[in-house]
Design a protein around this motif. Sequence first.
Motif, short mmCIF file in Angstrom:
data_model
loop_
_atom_site.label_atom_id
_atom_site.label_comp_id
_atom_site.label_asym_id
_atom_site.label_seq_id
_atom_site.Cartn_x
_atom_site.Cartn_y
_atom_site.Cartn_z
N LEU A 178 1.00 -1.08 -0.30
CA LEU A 178 0.27 0.09 -0.04
C LEU A 178 1.24 1.29 0.06
O LEU A 178 1.08 1.88 1.49
N THR A 179 1.49 1.74 -1.29
CA THR A 179 2.98 2.50 -1.06
C THR A 179 1.86 3.01 -2.74
O THR A 179 1.33 2.59 -3.18
N TYR A 180 2.78 4.32 -2.67
CA TYR A 180 3.16 5.71 -3.89
C TYR A 180 4.73 5.68 -3.95
O TYR A 180 4.92 6.31 -3.01
N HIS A 181 4.62 5.26 -5.34
CA HIS A 181 6.05 5.59 -5.39
C HIS A 181 6.37 7.19 -6.77
O HIS A 181 5.30 7.37 -7.30
N THR A 182 7.12 7.88 -6.65
CA THR A 182 7.22 8.81 -7.62
C THR A 182 9.08 9.23 -8.09
O THR A 182 9.41 8.46 -7.41
N ASP A 183 9.06 8.90 -9.94
CA ASP A 183 10.14 9.39 -10.04
C ASP A 183 10.03 10.99 -10.62
O ASP A 183 11.70 11.69 -11.33
#
Length: 268
Positions: free
Chosen positions: A210-215
């Motif tokens: 239950l995560t969110y990633h970004t670049d």
Amino acid sequence: MSQNGPLNPMEQNELLQKITLLLTHSLPPGWGECQVEHRSAGSHHETVGVLRRVTGPGLPTPYDDFPDELGRLFEQLREGMYAPGLGTWFTALFKLTFPFTYEVRYDREGPPRWQTPPPAAALEDELRRFPRDPEHVPEWLAGRPAREMPIAKPFDGTAPDGRPQAQRPEVPAGELDAMVDYLTKCPIVLAARGYDTDLVDPAGAKNVPLTYHTDGTWIWPGAVGYYLRTHNVPPEPDLVEHIRRTGFRVPDVPEDARSAAVSTITGS
């Protein structure tokens, strides 16, 4: 363009040593740690800090009683670190621990956290002094509004039987590991405790993060990397192409981009 020549690593280190000595001799008695943030764009710059004392509650307190020479040294360092076509840094975060231990980080992309925002002329001056190729000019520096980061979805929709669907081109076997690494190793900007149900295998264990990633360009839930690795469910084609263009290199995402990603996710 920078008038003086570039500084080699040894010369950069010499300037950092001068900054260290200047701070050591100018900070008030009883200091234990000082964090200095020098922000600059063109002719506009500011130097602010936070001080932690050895005695007392030990809480960091704002501090800006620095000698003028400190700002000049940072500006000299900034000019000497200019790279043709790439520009130089906008923010240097310098942390000094009593008596002489320091570490420093630079941000070449994100906008500084100004106390006093610079005038438009300062941004124009920045590009005259430190020219950048178009692809290396941040949107805030060019005066363009920041683009909203798209949020990738794990699936395209749901089939009549309730199972998730994703009608997308498969990720070639030769790119699979690199794609999964990118999706799972880019910074996590939002996370909840525990794991979610695997929609492809709902009878199995709850393993979906239950995560969110970004670049800094895209945002995606941790489920995207999970389903690609576990069930070979391809990410959205535009995200796949974006990752290919990066060469599968996980970027160093500046703090402002991480904050923007959180704002996009939460709608704040």
